[in-house]
Design an enzyme around this catalytic site. Structure first.
Site, mmCIF file in Angstrom:
data_model
loop_
_atom_site.group_PDB
_atom_site.id
_atom_site.type_symbol
_atom_site.label_atom_id
_atom_site.label_comp_id
_atom_site.label_asym_id
_atom_site.label_seq_id
_atom_site.Cartn_x
_atom_site.Cartn_y
_atom_site.Cartn_z
ATOM 1 N N CYS A 83 20.156 50.427 5.616
ATOM 2 C CA CYS A 83 19.157 49.919 4.675
ATOM 3 C C CYS A 83 19.799 49.775 3.292
ATOM 4 O O CYS A 83 20.443 50.710 2.813
ATOM 5 C CB CYS A 83 17.980 50.886 4.614
ATOM 6 S SG CYS A 83 16.812 50.446 3.313
ATOM 7 N N CYS B 118 17.812 52.686 1.001
ATOM 8 C CA CYS B 118 17.883 54.138 1.244
ATOM 9 C C CYS B 118 19.057 54.508 2.148
ATOM 10 O O CYS B 118 19.261 55.674 2.441
ATOM 11 C CB CYS B 118 16.572 54.633 1.836
ATOM 12 S SG CYS B 118 16.326 54.078 3.537
ATOM 13 N N CYS C 186 11.425 55.338 2.739
ATOM 14 C CA CYS C 186 12.302 54.402 2.028
ATOM 15 C C CYS C 186 11.554 53.839 0.815
ATOM 16 O O CYS C 186 10.443 53.311 0.953
ATOM 17 C CB CYS C 186 12.716 53.266 2.956
ATOM 18 S SG CYS C 186 13.618 51.956 2.115
ATOM 19 N N GLU D 194 0.846 -1.199 0.000
ATOM 20 C CA GLU D 194 0.000 0.000 0.000
ATOM 21 C C GLU D 194 0.873 1.237 0.000
ATOM 22 O O GLU D 194 2.009 1.195 0.457
ATOM 23 C CB GLU D 194 -0.858 0.031 1.285
ATOM 24 C CG GLU D 194 -1.784 -1.152 1.411
ATOM 25 C CD GLU D 194 -2.494 -1.197 2.771
ATOM 26 O OE1 GLU D 194 -2.406 -0.215 3.537
ATOM 27 O OE2 GLU D 194 -3.125 -2.228 3.043
ATOM 28 N N TYR E 51 -7.198 2.071 5.860
ATOM 29 C CA TYR E 51 -6.297 0.970 5.497
ATOM 30 C C TYR E 51 -6.186 -0.142 6.537
ATOM 31 O O TYR E 51 -5.402 -1.051 6.367
ATOM 32 C CB TYR E 51 -4.898 1.496 5.164
ATOM 33 C CG TYR E 51 -4.335 2.464 6.203
ATOM 34 C CD1 TYR E 51 -4.111 2.067 7.513
ATOM 35 C CD2 TYR E 51 -4.044 3.770 5.842
ATOM 36 C CE1 TYR E 51 -3.603 2.954 8.440
ATOM 37 C CE2 TYR E 51 -3.528 4.668 6.771
ATOM 38 C CZ TYR E 51 -3.314 4.251 8.069
ATOM 39 O OH TYR E 51 -2.826 5.119 8.992
ATOM 40 N N ASP F 25 0.950 10.346 3.679
ATOM 41 C CA ASP F 25 1.569 11.271 4.622
ATOM 42 C C ASP F 25 0.497 12.166 5.253
ATOM 43 O O ASP F 25 0.071 13.161 4.671
ATOM 44 C CB ASP F 25 2.597 12.125 3.860
ATOM 45 C CG ASP F 25 3.626 12.702 4.797
ATOM 46 O OD1 ASP F 25 3.588 12.374 5.998
ATOM 47 O OD2 ASP F 25 4.466 13.480 4.328
ATOM 48 N N LYS G 22 2.140 4.598 1.548
ATOM 49 C CA LYS G 22 2.176 5.139 2.912
ATOM 50 C C LYS G 22 1.785 6.611 2.803
ATOM 51 O O LYS G 22 2.546 7.452 2.322
ATOM 52 C CB LYS G 22 3.574 4.981 3.508
ATOM 53 C CG LYS G 22 3.637 5.407 4.957
ATOM 54 C CD LYS G 22 4.943 4.944 5.599
ATOM 55 C CE LYS G 22 4.967 5.218 7.075
ATOM 56 N NZ LYS G 22 4.790 6.614 7.430
ATOM 57 N N LYS H 58 10.532 3.492 3.649
ATOM 58 C CA LYS H 58 10.521 4.955 3.565
ATOM 59 C C LYS H 58 11.336 5.418 2.366
ATOM 60 O O LYS H 58 12.478 4.973 2.196
ATOM 61 C CB LYS H 58 11.146 5.557 4.833
ATOM 62 C CG LYS H 58 10.282 5.404 6.084
ATOM 63 C CD LYS H 58 9.081 6.311 6.038
ATOM 64 C CE LYS H 58 8.883 7.296 7.121
ATOM 65 N NZ LYS H 58 9.534 7.419 8.290
ATOM 66 N N CYS I 258 14.324 49.123 8.794
ATOM 67 C CA CYS I 258 14.666 50.416 8.228
ATOM 68 C C CYS I 258 13.616 51.391 8.770
ATOM 69 O O CYS I 258 12.426 51.220 8.513
ATOM 70 C CB CYS I 258 14.593 50.378 6.702
ATOM 71 S SG CYS I 258 14.647 52.027 5.995
HETATM 72 S S1 IVH Z 1 -0.929 0.394 8.742
HETATM 73 C C1 IVH Z 1 -0.834 -1.927 12.579
HETATM 74 N N1 IVH Z 1 -1.065 1.451 6.347
HETATM 75 O O1 IVH Z 1 2.123 5.298 8.888
HETATM 76 C C2 IVH Z 1 -0.813 -1.208 11.281
HETATM 77 N N2 IVH Z 1 -0.239 2.823 8.096
HETATM 78 O O2 IVH Z 1 4.637 4.789 10.325
HETATM 79 C C3 IVH Z 1 -1.030 0.234 11.409
HETATM 80 N N3 IVH Z 1 0.289 5.124 7.412
HETATM 81 O O3 IVH Z 1 0.822 5.245 12.148
HETATM 82 C C4 IVH Z 1 -0.685 1.106 10.312
HETATM 83 N N4 IVH Z 1 -0.282 4.899 5.298
HETATM 84 O O4 IVH Z 1 -0.311 6.783 10.395
HETATM 85 C C5 IVH Z 1 -0.726 1.660 7.635
HETATM 86 N N5 IVH Z 1 -1.311 2.260 4.178
HETATM 87 C C6 IVH Z 1 -0.969 2.463 5.450
HETATM 88 C C7 IVH Z 1 -0.489 3.703 5.901
HETATM 89 C C8 IVH Z 1 -0.123 3.841 7.232
HETATM 90 C C9 IVH Z 1 0.169 5.743 6.220
HETATM 91 C C10 IVH Z 1 0.828 5.764 8.632
HETATM 92 C C11 IVH Z 1 0.032 5.521 9.886
HETATM 93 C C12 IVH Z 1 0.996 4.834 10.825
HETATM 94 C C13 IVH Z 1 2.318 5.274 10.288
HETATM 95 C C14 IVH Z 1 3.400 4.288 10.641
#
Ligand code: IVH
Length: 664
Positions: free
Chosen positions: A400, A403, A423, A109, A218, A113, A111, A306, A418
């Site tokens: 300044c 000026c 100015c 999936e 998720y 932000d 991740k 990451k 200033c």
């Molecule tokens: S699963 C036990 N799935 O990433 C499983 N987390 O670094 C719980 N996050 O606290 C999390 N996308 O806030 C999961 N597709 C995703 C996610 C996700 C973003 C965040 C979430 C979590 C943090 C962990």
């Protein structure tokens, strides 16, 4: 038409439209149609509140304001994930699972932000939204969660369920909000994550409602309770209930396919409408998940890959200084142009002298640059090991740059200013501000045109805007300047004469007076003469106006009466055009508490009256209370008022105050 049935029908139409738009990303009706139905529903609900439905979309507009957040304890802790940073570490994650005796399928999936949220539904109705907090205790943010249109208020099945996901802000939304904040002179939101977190941590749900937040779900804790034994099926199940599930989730067979997914995500990242900071990898089979279990902090069946950090390095070629509208001097980094997350960065603010000194920057240094929030470029520091000896120390200027007036620094502040009102740099910035959207909103006069007109001598002070017509010939002679654009500007200038007072007050650029204070002053004083005649003490009486601001306002009008008179002669409106708050010596800015009943007015009427005159009304007596209104059968508040020696008005005295208001 039967109002109850029509309300039901409208809620159904609007919720379906919402779902198609926000969850499926597939709009089925136009914004105009949506607004029309919503207006009809709002009117009907106002007339027949008894038929309002629990999942009515009108509940999403915000309005609920909390005193504080209450705590929520998570029955199942909300864990975070372990991290891996490269292919080797991804493979190590898989090896450990293999060593434990499994050869799993994975779900990959994005991740997202943002910040994680837990959503609780009872009988299919959203009853609570909570932040992760420390994983065990979070905060109740239900009032804000309800404003997020991707989160269903009612599910497609009447079940009890908790789901978890991410609240996030789209990239475009952040850019839009920051543009608005820049105009307002407010600090910019640093990145999508802070913006989302800051928005749900607001006590007033109207703020979150305006932030256009979004959501993906998720995670389903305990899927076996619903007869579900695979994570991918849990995602499908949640989608069927009405949740927004990311379409990029994918079931894969082995770790090679995980790596391929990561590569695809890396390539796709930039073009997504939302930010992702990695890929989450989860064992698909729930029984396998349960057998793998948890470490103290993380599940062993999932991890987060990451993306590498986005920092880049470049040369700091110079540090130059700019002068703002208020005379504030800002050092700016001039960088060897460099690509940071898809856009070229050649300049970055260094804020002030202390910022540069704290980072220990020298001109010629190789510096680390990143985009704070992936929006605003920021210099993070110098790579001191890479110095070659030719770098030059940073020296703060004392004059300044425009000026050459000697700069001043106010006690206890880090910024230099200033002090020269005349100015040119300050002048241009001040004129740009006057014409800007939240000030006088003179359309067609962008920053560059104002700068050109300033240099040509057409506009060197505020009244000059209103004499632009006299320069018609010269302006039309400027290359690339057509008659149409000239006329548009003249019309916009003319229109700006009818603005309500607060726009002028903001535009004048009184130090410390932002658009909010301008509105407050305009509303309070009604016209500019009342404001100009106010003493410092009177200004201080206004809630939210402190010593410095009161002094700034007072001094400004003392020194600028001529300007205001000139603007008056040019027919610029100097009145507040909204509805003014009224003023009464007995009520305005005082804090009231009431106990017992007053024969001729209800409690709500009294509260409304006090608020109309800008007094405040609260429920409990404290040292800060100014007056306690005591009616028949008073409660303990009466005793407390006597104990604290607070002014008490009985019915008779209260009546006198009211009579006086009515006679005024
Ligand atoms: S699963 C036990 N799935 O990433 C499983 N987390 O670094 C719980 N996050 O606290 C999390 N996308 O806030 C999961 N597709 C995703 C996610 C996700 C973003 C965040 C979430 C979590 C943090 C962990």
């Amino acid at each position: 038409m039967n109002p109850e049935l029509r309300i039901k029908e409208l809620v159904k139409i609007l919720n379906e439209a919402n779902y198609n738009y926000y969850v499926l990303d597939n709009p089925t009706i136009t914004d105009q149609e949506y607004d029309k139905y919503l207006r009809e529903l709002t009117d009907l609900e106002r007339k027949y509140p008894e038929y309002t439905l629990i999942d009515s979309p009108t509940k999403r507009v915000g309005g609920e304001v909390l005193d504080k957040f209450s705590k929520v304890s998570h029955k199942i802790p909300m864990l975070s994930l372990g991290n891996v940073f490269n292919e080797d570490e991804v493979r190590d994650f898989d090896s450990k699972i293999k060593k434990a005796g499994f050869d799993p399928e994975y779900v990959c999936e994005f991740k997202i932000d943002g910040l994680s949220v837990s959503l609780q539904y009872e009988q299919g109705i959203l009853v609570r939204g909570a932040t992760r907090g420390d994983g065990v205790i979070g905060e109740d943010i239900t009032h804000n969660v309800k404003t997020i249109k991707a989160i269903p208020l009612k599910l497609k099945k009447n079940i009890d369920i908790e789901v978890r996901g991410e609240i996030y802000m789209d990239k475009k939304t952040l850019t839009k909000i920051n543009k608005e904040r820049e105009m307002e002179g407010l600090p910019l939101l640093q990145n999508v994550r802070n913006a989302a977190a800051g928005s749900v941590r607001q006590l007033d749900s109207k703020v979150a409602a305006k932030r256009n937040l979004n959501n993906f779900i998720y995670h389903l804790p305990n899927p076996l309770d619903y007869g579900i034994d695979q994570h991918i099926k849990a995602l499908e199940f949640m989608q069927e209930l009405g949740f927004k599930i990311n379409p990029n989730n994918r079931l894969v067979q082995n770790i090679d396919e995980v790596i391929a997914y990561i590569n695809e995500a890396t390539a796709k990242r930039e073009s997504l409408p939302y930010e992702i900071d990695g890929v989450v990898i989860k064992v698909n089979n729930i029984n396998e998940q349960n057998e793998l279990g948890f470490t103290a902090k993380y599940p062993k069946w999932a991890t987060a890959y990451k993306f590498p950090a986005n920092d880049v390095y470049t040369k700091l070629k110079d540090i130059i200084f700019t002068v703002g509208r208020t005379g504030q001097i800002t050092p700016n980094a001039v960088l060897e142009p460099v690509l940071v997350m898809g856009s070229t960065v050649a300049r970055a603010t260094l804020h002030n002298e202390d910022f540069v000194n704290n980072l220990g920057l020298m001109i010629g240094d190789i510096v680390e640059v990143h985009k704070a929030g992936d929006v605003i470029p920021e210099v993070k520091g110098a790579i001191k090991e890479r110095r070659i000896g030719t770098e030059k120390p940073f020296v703060m200027i004392s004059e300044c740059p425009i000026c050459h007036t000697k700069l001043i620094k106010k006690e206890g502040q880090v910024d230099y200013y200033c002090p020269n009102d005349k100015c040119p740099a300050r002048g241009i910035e001040g004129l740009i501000h006057f014409a800007s959207r939240d000030a006088m909103n003179i359309d067609g006069l962008g920053d560059e045109i104002i700068e050109d007109f300033y240099n040509e001598g057409f506009i060197t002070s505020i009244p000059d805007f209103y004499h632009l017509k006299e320069h018609e010939e010269e302006i039309l002679n400027i290359e690339g300047f057509g008659r149409k654009s000239f006329e548009n500007i003249i019309n916009a200038v003319e229109n700006s004469k009818h603005n309500s007072l607060e726009k002028l007050l903001f535009g004048l650029g009184i130090p410390g007076v932002g658009s909010k204070t301008a509105k407050l002053l305009a509303e309070y004083y009604g016209n500019i003469d009342n404001l100009m005649n106010a003493s410092i003490e009177e200004l201080l009486d206004i809630k939210d106006i402190g010593d410095i601001l009161a002094l700034n306002i007072f001094t400004y009008f003392k020194n600028n009466r001529n300007l205001i008179d000139t603007l008056k002669m040019l027919d610029i409106n100097m009145k507040y055009l909204g509805t003014s708050k009224k003023i009464s010596d007995s009520i305005t800015n005082k804090k009231f508490v009431m106990t017992g009943t007053i024969s001729f007015m209800t409690r709500d009427e009294i509260k409304a009256l006090i608020e109309e005159y800008n007094g405040s009304f609260s429920d409990s007596v404290s040292k800060k209370t100014d007056v306690v209104i005591v009616g028949e059968n008073p409660g303990s508040k009466y005793e407390k008022a006597k104990e604290l020696n607070i002014t008490i008005w009985n019915e008779e005295m209260f009546k006198k105050v009211i009579d006086k208001l009515n006679n005024n």
